[in-house]
Design an enzyme around this catalytic site. Structure first.
Site: not given
Ligand code: 5RP
Length: 219
Positions: A32, A82, A95-96, A104, A122
């Site tokens: 994204t 992000d 995240k990750g 991040e 998501k």
């Protein structure tokens, strides 16, 4: 019916509205964000540059001749943009997925506003459907994995991945994360954990969500 890639493109375009003139922009990592970098390149004349959260994003920014600043040279970042692997209605995130979680989290911590860009796949009621990534110092891998089992998870070493910081990733399956802030705290305190992929203590400020019905802003 829009595809997931079309939804990602829609939120990447919308995110440009959050970029102040003459600013240095915090830039995340992932597919994204890659679309966002393309959009940023189109307006690069009105920003000073970017701080990047991964070697991969740095390479893309540089390919577009967008100046990339070391975070240590920058006093303030008005926005960090992000993606996320999962996000709930409190704007807590997992995240990750791209293994860039540590940088991040550092850049997100500095930023005044975290703008999360995500498609509707998501957006979840409870975090944990996506395996929780944890960056770990290699020698602590087995110890941390045993502790994560005690917390009810099923950790798996992400094969063939070394992070930009030289560490490994454990992906923890099977967690139903009812208290993200508390779990982030507990995992962060395990010796050898560099970063937990829960972004709950520093959640997003705005979710720019790509839905079939259009792009929605959730605060
Ligand atoms: C990388 C991340 C990404 O933000 C996350 O994996 C989402 O990626 P994508 O936009 O490709 O779905 O945390 O470490």
């Amino acid at each position: 019916m829009l595809t997931q890639d079309q939804l990602k493109l829609a939120v990447a375009k919308k995110a440009i509205e959050f970029v102040p003139d003459d600013s240095i922009v915090g830039v995340g990592t992932g597919s994204t964000v890659n679309l966002f970098i393309e959009e940023l390149a189109a307006i690069k004349g009105r920003i000073r540059g970017a701080v990047s959260s991964s070697d991969a994003s740095t390479a893309r920014l540089k390919a577009h001749h967008i100046p990339v600043f070391d975070l240590n040279e920058v006093d303030a970042l008005p926005v960090y943009i992000d993606g996320a692997d999962e996000i709930n209605h409190h704007l807590h995130m997992i995240k990750g997925g791209g293994a860039a979680l540590t940088r991040e989290k550092i850049v997100a911590s500095v930023a005044e506003q975290f703008i999360c860009i995500a498609d509707e796949t998501k957006y979840v009621a409870m975090l944990g459907g996506f395996p929780l990534p944890i960056e770990v110092i290699p020698m602590a891998r087995s110890y941390v994995a045993r502790e994560l089992v005690k917390l009810g998870g099923h950790p798996e070493l992400r094969q063939g991945v070394t992070t930009d910081n030289g560490n490994v990733i454990l992906d923890v399956h099977g967690l139903k994360i009812q208290k993200p802030v508390e779990l982030e705290e507990i995992i962060n305190h395990l010796a050898g954990v560099v970063t937990c992929g829960l972004f709950a203590r520093r959640r997003a400020d705005v979710l720019v969500l790509g839905r079939q019905s259009g792009v929605e802003e959730i605060r």
